[in-house]
Scaffold this active site. Structure first.
Site, PDB file in Angstrom:
ATOM      1  N   ASP A   1       8.970  -4.032  -5.414  1.00 31.12           N
ATOM      2  CA  ASP A   1       8.900  -3.783  -3.974  1.00 31.12           C
ATOM      3  C   ASP A   1       7.429  -3.943  -3.600  1.00 31.12           C
ATOM      4  O   ASP A   1       6.604  -3.087  -3.913  1.00 31.12           O
ATOM      5  CB  ASP A   1       9.391  -2.370  -3.648  1.00 31.12           C
ATOM      6  CG  ASP A   1       9.376  -2.069  -2.149  1.00 31.12           C
ATOM      7  OD1 ASP A   1       8.724  -2.824  -1.404  1.00 31.12           O
ATOM      8  OD2 ASP A   1      10.002  -1.089  -1.731  1.00 31.12           O
ATOM      9  N   HIS A   2       7.101  -5.060  -2.951  1.00 29.07           N
ATOM     10  CA  HIS A   2       5.678  -5.377  -2.751  1.00 29.07           C
ATOM     11  C   HIS A   2       4.953  -4.320  -1.933  1.00 29.07           C
ATOM     12  O   HIS A   2       3.736  -4.181  -2.032  1.00 29.07           O
ATOM     13  CB  HIS A   2       5.525  -6.753  -2.101  1.00 29.07           C
ATOM     14  CG  HIS A   2       5.875  -6.781  -0.637  1.00 29.07           C
ATOM     15  ND1 HIS A   2       7.158  -6.983  -0.174  1.00 29.07           N
ATOM     16  CD2 HIS A   2       5.094  -6.646   0.466  1.00 29.07           C
ATOM     17  CE1 HIS A   2       7.153  -6.968   1.138  1.00 29.07           C
ATOM     18  NE2 HIS A   2       5.928  -6.765   1.564  1.00 29.07           N
TER      19      HIS A   2
ATOM     20  N   HIS B   1      11.668  -0.293   1.281  1.00 29.36           N
ATOM     21  CA  HIS B   1      10.276  -0.018   1.645  1.00 29.36           C
ATOM     22  C   HIS B   1      10.073   1.389   2.207  1.00 29.36           C
ATOM     23  O   HIS B   1       9.248   2.170   1.718  1.00 29.36           O
ATOM     24  CB  HIS B   1       9.784  -1.016   2.711  1.00 29.36           C
ATOM     25  CG  HIS B   1       9.795  -2.440   2.267  1.00 29.36           C
ATOM     26  ND1 HIS B   1       9.618  -2.829   0.965  1.00 29.36           N
ATOM     27  CD2 HIS B   1       9.938  -3.590   2.972  1.00 29.36           C
ATOM     28  CE1 HIS B   1       9.660  -4.153   0.887  1.00 29.36           C
ATOM     29  NE2 HIS B   1       9.860  -4.625   2.088  1.00 29.36           N
TER      30      HIS B   1
END
Length: 503
Positions: free
Chosen positions: A185-186, A248
């Site tokens: 998950d960037h 996110h």
């Protein structure tokens, strides 16, 4: 600059090597890691895709991506020449078993050259429907047997609901150990997100205040001016809830809500995040009706340009029921947070592109000053800005200069740009380095993914089963549907936004 991190020789295989993710994010990140001394002394990057390409043509394609999207600008010729000698291309059809024979030969060649300590990273930068095929063939051809030296990186979306997430987890678990699987998950690689834990757990004054006794509510807001662009086909099967909140925003909520870990061990930190998800109040039908809001944008104007409504975007159903905005009130039912609302919102075509976490503290128990001196009185806030500004600010009351006692809010600011001269790395640089060092702290574990889906499935099912009769219900360049304001206003609060710098 050379790193003190010691890395074994590494082979990085990028499935989807000619795709957008590699060109925009992975290749620039790997080049920057190399340019700043964070790559192993011996490494190979192998791009794979179906179409035939020579190594030279593939390197030229990646250089165009780095020149266009790297935070450091165009490549340094000598560094690029040295870096690109380690870049190779291997055409593969992931649905064709014979292709993996060729890949095995390529890997064996580099392993013989690099030595027995060589580690292999498989990065799945492809459509999610290809994840199972790749995982099965890697196992079938015994390309990931060494659990200490082989890792697989899986991009989101990780499933489209609880059932598909469980199925994918099962496929991966049958073939890999959990310690080999890196669900990326960037957002968790962003510098300010990582600094939240440093700010919370390295400063003693915060812990006594970080609970229901002193905090009024928490807001997590990730907003975008952009529409869906060329992602209409994907987005119409996803929506804001799946695309942003399930991963996110819930991860940000976990970092804010988690208990203090015993140490910085990856599983210890992830255990604490899972505890937050387990404590979150399940949604009843009444909760969905009163504590969730969905929206879809119509046409409008952004920065002087007319933009289409969602249903007029490319590859979007003209009668689409997909939400482009979502706002939800969550509760974490444990001793620390019982009764404190966590408001989360995200959306496209909104007035501002920003990611903010706002912690609002309770008001002073007794007002000492007369109302006449508190010109713009407000409760104390801690504001963590993830983007575009990277800062942490504490809003307090102060006396305005002059002979009169007049109070107004002032900011105590930690600003990355003003504090540090070095440029912050991109999220993918941080996370790719973590993969190479074997640090899973910023990556989601199987149980995290499944519990997050389990929490949101009642909302997803309710929204999908009942078509919204109000869509589209907010204009481009607004702050979303009016119901989102009502959601937070009912509790006496309002959504907080941070004025953006004009420079």
């Amino acid at each position: 600059m050379k790193t003190s991190i010691s890395l074994n020789p590494t082979i990085i295989v990028i499935f989807g090597g000619t795709g957008d993710l590699n060109l925009r994010k992975l290749a620039p990140a790997l080049y920057n890691l190399y340019a700043e001394g964070y790559m192993p002394e011996k490494f190979a990057i192998i791009g794979t895709a179906r179409r035939p390409l020579t190594d030279v043509k593939f390197r030229e394609t990646l250089m165009e991506g780095v020149n266009s999207f790297s935070r450091t600008g165009k490549v340094h010729k000598e560094k690029w020449d040295n870096f690109s000698q380690n870049v190779h291309y291997n055409p593969i059809d992931v649905k064709d078993s014979a292709s993996f024979d060729t890949l095995k030969d390529t890997l064996d060649k580099f392993k013989n050259e690099f030595g027995p300590d060589t580690q292999i990273v498989y990065y799945l930068a492809v459509s999610p429907d290809l994840f199972p095929s790749i995982a099965k063939r890697l196992a079938k051809f015994k390309l990931a047997e060494n659990e200490d030296n082989c890792r697989i990186v899986v991009e989101k979306p990780f499933g489209k609901d609880l059932e598909t997430a469980r199925e994918l987890n099962e496929i991966l678990r049958e073939r890999f150990k959990e310690k080999q699987i890196y669900r990326i998950d960037h957002y968790l690689g962003k510098e300010t997100v990582q600094n939240i834990m440093a700010f919370r757990f390295a400063n003693s004054f915060l812990e006594p205040l970080w609970n229901r006794n002193y905090i009024d509510h928490v807001q997590i807001s990730v907003t975008e001016q952009l529409g869906v662009g060329d992602r209409g086909g994907y987005y119409d099967g996803s929506g804001a809830l799946r695309d942003m909140i399930q991963n996110h925003l819930l991860q940000l909520l976990c970092i804010i809500g988690m208990e203090t870990p015993i140490n910085f061990d990856a599983d210890e930190i992830r255990d604490k995040k899972v505890d937050v998800l387990k404590a979150m109040r399940p949604f009843s039908a009444e909760d969905i009706r009163f504590n969730t809001v969905r929206g879809q944008y119509t046409k409008g104007w952004i920065r002087g340009d007319e933009v289409p409504g969602y249903r007029s975007e490319k590859d979007v159903d003209k009668q689409s029921n997909t939400e482009t905005f979502a706002a939800i009130k969550f509760f974490v039912d444990n001793w620390r947070w019982k009764g404190i609302p966590f408001y989360v919102r995200t959306g496209k075509r909104l007035s501002q592109t920003s990611s903010l976490i706002t912690i609002q503290f309770k008001d002073v128990p007794h007002q000492v000053f007369p109302a006449s001196v508190a010109e713009h009185w407000q409760q104390n806030r801690l504001i963590i800005s993830i983007q575009p500004e990277m800062s942490i600010r504490l809003q307090v009351q102060g006396k305005r200069p002059g002979l009169d006692m007049t109070l107004n809010p002032v900011d105590m600011v930690f600003d990355y740009k003003g504090t540090y001269t070095t440029e912050s790395p991109e999220a993918y640089e941080t996370l790719l380095l973590d993969v190479m060092t074997g640090d899973q702290t910023q990556f989601m574990r199987a149980d995290q993914v499944e519990i997050a889906w389990e929490l949101l499935m009642p909302v997803i099912n309710a929204w999908e089963s009942k078509k919204s009769l109000s869509f589209p219900n907010y204009a481009a360049d607004s702050w979303g549907p009016e119901d989102a304001e009502a959601l937070i206003a009912r509790d006496g609060f309002h959504w907080f936004t941070l004025p953006l710098n004009k420079d």
